[in-house]
Design a protein around this motif. Structure first.
Motif, mmCIF file in Angstrom:
data_model
loop_
_atom_site.group_PDB
_atom_site.id
_atom_site.type_symbol
_atom_site.label_atom_id
_atom_site.label_comp_id
_atom_site.label_asym_id
_atom_site.label_seq_id
_atom_site.Cartn_x
_atom_site.Cartn_y
_atom_site.Cartn_z
ATOM 1 N N GLN A 198 -3.573 15.954 8.035
ATOM 2 C CA GLN A 198 -4.460 15.141 7.324
ATOM 3 C C GLN A 198 -5.348 16.293 6.766
ATOM 4 O OE1 GLN A 198 -6.039 12.561 10.588
ATOM 5 N NE2 GLN A 198 -5.742 11.122 9.466
ATOM 6 N N LEU A 219 -1.200 9.001 -2.802
ATOM 7 C CA LEU A 219 -1.317 9.315 -1.254
ATOM 8 C C LEU A 219 -0.734 8.245 -0.439
ATOM 9 C CD1 LEU A 219 -2.733 10.825 1.072
ATOM 10 C CD2 LEU A 219 -4.909 9.398 0.767
ATOM 11 N N ASP A 220 0.689 8.655 -0.353
ATOM 12 C CA ASP A 220 1.641 7.958 0.586
ATOM 13 C C ASP A 220 1.573 7.976 2.017
ATOM 14 O OD1 ASP A 220 3.940 6.341 1.361
ATOM 15 O OD2 ASP A 220 5.190 7.623 -0.008
ATOM 16 N N GLY A 221 0.913 7.270 2.802
ATOM 17 C CA GLY A 221 0.826 7.380 4.131
ATOM 18 C C GLY A 221 1.011 6.090 4.839
ATOM 19 N N LYS A 227 -5.160 7.043 5.869
ATOM 20 C CA LYS A 227 -5.470 7.463 4.447
ATOM 21 C C LYS A 227 -6.867 7.341 4.136
ATOM 22 C CE LYS A 227 -2.555 4.020 3.151
ATOM 23 N NZ LYS A 227 -1.866 3.776 4.514
ATOM 24 N N TYR A 231 -9.208 10.328 2.318
ATOM 25 C CA TYR A 231 -9.827 10.481 0.865
ATOM 26 C C TYR A 231 -11.348 10.404 0.885
ATOM 27 C CZ TYR A 231 -10.118 4.958 0.616
ATOM 28 O OH TYR A 231 -10.190 3.783 0.972
ATOM 29 N N ASP A 317 -7.100 1.887 -3.812
ATOM 30 C CA ASP A 317 -6.708 1.795 -2.209
ATOM 31 C C ASP A 317 -5.927 0.508 -2.422
ATOM 32 O OD1 ASP A 317 -6.279 2.050 0.568
ATOM 33 O OD2 ASP A 317 -8.272 1.814 0.842
ATOM 34 N N ALA A 352 -3.707 5.422 -3.085
ATOM 35 C CA ALA A 352 -3.443 5.303 -1.809
ATOM 36 C C ALA A 352 -2.725 3.863 -1.306
ATOM 37 C CB ALA A 352 -4.764 5.368 -0.896
#
Length: 726
Positions: A198, A219-221, A227, A231, A317, A352
């Protein structure tokens, strides 16, 4: 084209039927591009915005025919970067410039001078004379506060009823200072403890904010990977730099949980922007955003067009969500327009999501977006196990919808004092009501759609136009009483079954019918966190954004539901939706379990969900799209022709078909009645354009439509990159 003399101004007025118009600028008035002005149009006065003359062509008018501008509004001008975005959006989505501009001027009260306003709320005093309308108004207003018009809309009564309650003393006036400043978020208030991965990702985002350059990030989580906390570190960097941040959320119901998390991190709430705001709140937010005072704004897709003068970061998001695509007015996709706004503002954009759209993955493959991965859940939390229940081999009992293995799993969950979630993406009690005596089916009179039974409010409702009727006792066709049968389940029917199976369990139904505002969402979150709910029965509203550590079981009642209908994104949407709802399970230190009730456990999407092979699923879906030249490898545009007069709509659609351009790179299918052949009383015909990626399909369609005339009662709408094929 030469620059326009300063005594003239080219103006876009708030009338979508008109193009740009020229006006005279009276002596002593400054009206630079971006200025918000009041312009005369016939006997009316309209708001407008001054534009660069060399960017908009219009019929040249002699000085002697120009009318004077009436004044410049005392408000910050529309920034140049936003003007460029408005132009791009109007061009790409084939929309009138004024329609896009209207989204930037979304609060007309923000352009007025008054700094205080009188709002009203319940005083606790009953009126001397209580009528049914007054009773309804007081019940629906509850603890709400607002202007007379707003309260009348909330209560579904006339303004006169609200004024009568004010006069009777049942509502009291409150003077509201509508322009008082917002608190400033503190980037050092409560920095989180991040894992190593992170921290690495957050560092990249902070550096990008500091560089003040355009860069899209994916942002691929996985669900529960943190996430938001990551951010938030980019948000903190923007705050330290004195620049503004915009965070887009797909649903206003998610706003309240987000505000709570933001407050914990930064010591105050951000500025909120969504349809649930009162007029005074919208005015205050708009002016704070336009002046640069509001450093962080969180909102629904419409927040994308607000006039931020110093935007340093955009976050989308749950970027995979299809609700980011606007389905009326300007048919834009907020995810894609957010990337373009970042380009014009020269700032990073973070998309995200735990389940990126194939279009977004393709941009990563092309090297246009940078991918940042969070592959594991934060801390000790583990991803839940996922298993299929074959409904053909282990069906529910007759008249029920929850299969025995899921019943057993819920029993065990409740015995451990843990929470369970049953997911079915269908509102109401039943999607269809019919008469067992004569076979009559209840259909909306305005739409080609069945009326959905909502037993909680004793109504049949159309989910397309909102038409409602009381639930009837007898069939209107044959008059037979006690003959009406509910067909199929909705969440209310599942909740009834839950009450029969677990009468001691505390149950909550979570849909847009029950969670219609951020306050309702906050109430639900509070009850879940306090352990006051044992079983949640919900629609897609509960698939994202919520973090309940004691929720350990998710049951998907009908995992095949989203695969019907022939939508090119059906499998992808099903995968995303089930992955998202599965992600609600086991987010704390207790293991999570997910059960998918399906009639096709061997289907590729079900196997991908069970095995966790997201990459394999996406690779196969992407290849299928490539073979079909479907997005992102080809382009679609829908042209929908509608009218209350069916023959007029049909004639116009056929006229368009006769004028289809002869271009090798483009095929047009139709016209044919749209799958939803009637909507809100209008008959609909559709032509579907399929083009190669390289073709400038907007120019082709624009020229094509300009060659055809149609009557005023006919409406022709173009949906570029459609997501809804109804």
């Amino acid at each position: 084209m030469q620059a326009m003399p300063s005594s003239r101004a080219r103006v876009i007025v708030m009338n979508s039927a008109l193009g740009p118009l020229d006006y005279r600028v009276p002596h002593g008035i400054e009206a630079a591009p971006g200025s918000i002005v009041v312009a005369p149009l016939g006997p009316r006065q309209l708001l407008g915005v001054v534009w660069e003359a060399d960017r908009l062509a219009t019929e040249e008018v002699g000085d002697n025919r120009l009318r004077n501008l009436l004044g410049v509004v005392d408000a910050p001008p529309i920034p140049e970067s936003l003007r460029r975005l408005i132009e791009w959006t109007a061009d790409y989505y084939l929309a009138p410039l004024a329609s896009v501009l209207r989204m930037a001027l979304a609060s007309t009260s923000a352009l007025e001078g008054a700094r205080t306003v009188t709002e009203y709320r319940a005083s606790g005093t009953a009126p001397g004379r209580m009528t049914p309308q007054r009773e309804q108004a007081l019940e629906r207003i509850g603890d709400r506060q607002g202007l007379i018009r707003e309260l009348a809309t909330t209560a579904d009564v006339s303004d006169a009823v609200i004024r009568g309650l004010v006069k009777a003393g049942a509502l009291e006036g409150i003077e509201v200072d509508i322009d008082h400043p917002y608190p400033r978020p503190d980037p050092n208030h409560a920095p989180p403890e991040l894992s190593d991965i992170q921290s690495d990702v957050a560092s990249i985002l902070r550096q990008s904010v500091g560089a003040a350059q355009f860069q899209p990030f994916l942002l691929d989580g996985v669900t529960g990977s943190g996430k938001t906390e990551v951010y938030f570190e980019a948000v903190a960097a923007a705050i330290r730099a004195g620049r503004q941040t915009l965070v887009l959320l797909p649903e206003i119901a998610l706003t309240e949980p987000f505000l709570k998390r933001f407050h914990a991190r930064f010591g105050c709430e951000p500025v909120a922007w969504h349809s649930g705001l009162r007029q005074s709140q919208r005015r205050r937010a708009w002016r704070a955003i336009a002046s640069g005072e509001a450093l962080v704004t969180v909102g629904a897709r419409s927040a994308l067009f607000l006039p931020y003068p110093n935007l340093g970061l955009i976050v989308v998001d749950e970027a995979h969500e299809t609700s980011f695509k606007q389905e009326d007015g300007v048919h834009y996709h907020a995810r894609d327009v957010a990337v373009m706004r970042g380009k014009f503002e020269e700032c990073p954009v973070v998309l995200a999501t735990a389940t990126p759209a194939i279009e977004t993955r393709h941009q990563v493959e092309l090297g246009r977006y940078e991918e940042l991965k969070l592959p594991a859940r934060f801390g000790e939390a583990q991803m839940p196990s996922i298993a299929a229940i074959d409904l053909l081999a282990q069906p529910p009992e007759r008249g029920r919808w929850i299969a025995p293995p899921l019943v057993t799993a819920i029993d065990a969950t409740l015995e451990r004092g843990e929470q369970a979630l049953l997911f079915l993406n269908r509102r109401g009690y039943a999607p269809l009501t019919l008469c067992r005596h004569c076979g009559h089916r209840f259909q909306c009179p305005n739409c080609t759609a069945w009326m959905v039974e909502h037993r909680l409010i004793s109504r049949l409702a159309c989910h397309h136009c909102g038409h409602m009727i009381p639930s009837p006792r007898a069939c209107p066709e044959c008059g037979e009483e006690e003959s009406l049968v509910a067909c199929g389940p909705g969440v209310e029917r599942i909740a009834d079954e839950v009450a029969l199976l677990w009468p001691q369990a505390r149950t909550a139904i979570v849909t847009s019918d029950t969670i219609w505002s951020p306050a309702k969402a906050a109430e639900f979150v509070g009850r879940m966190e306090a352990g006051e709910i044992d079983i949640v029965v919900g629609t897609q509203l509960v698939t994202k954004g919520y973090h309940f550590p004691n929720l350990t079981l998710v049951g998907v009642v009908d995992a095949d539901l989203g695969l019907a209908g022939g939508d090119l994104r059906a499998a992808e949407r099903t995968f995303q939706q089930i992955m998202q709802v599965s992600g609600r399970a086991g987010r704390g230190d207790k293991p999570g379990h997910v059960y998918l009730q399906t009639t096709a456990p061997d289907a590729s999407v079900m196997q991908a969900l069970i095995s966790g092979d997201a990459e394999g699923f996406y690779a196969a879906e992407t290849e299928a799209r490539r073979d079909a030249a479907a997005p992102p490898f080809g382009r679609y545009a829908a042209i929908v022709v509608s009218s209350e007069d069916k023959a007029a709509a049909d004639d116009t659609a056929r006229a368009l078909a006769r004028c289809v351009p002869d271009i090798d790179a483009m095929h047009v299918y139709g016209p044919a009645p749209a799958p939803l052949a009637m909507l809100r009383g209008r008959h609909r015909f559709r032509l579907l354009v399929h083009a190669r990626r390289a073709l400038d399909v907007q120019d082709v369609i624009r020229d094509w439509l300009n060659r055809v005339e149609w009557p005023a009662r006919v409406r022709v709408i173009v949906d570029v990159d459609p997501y809804n094929f109804l």
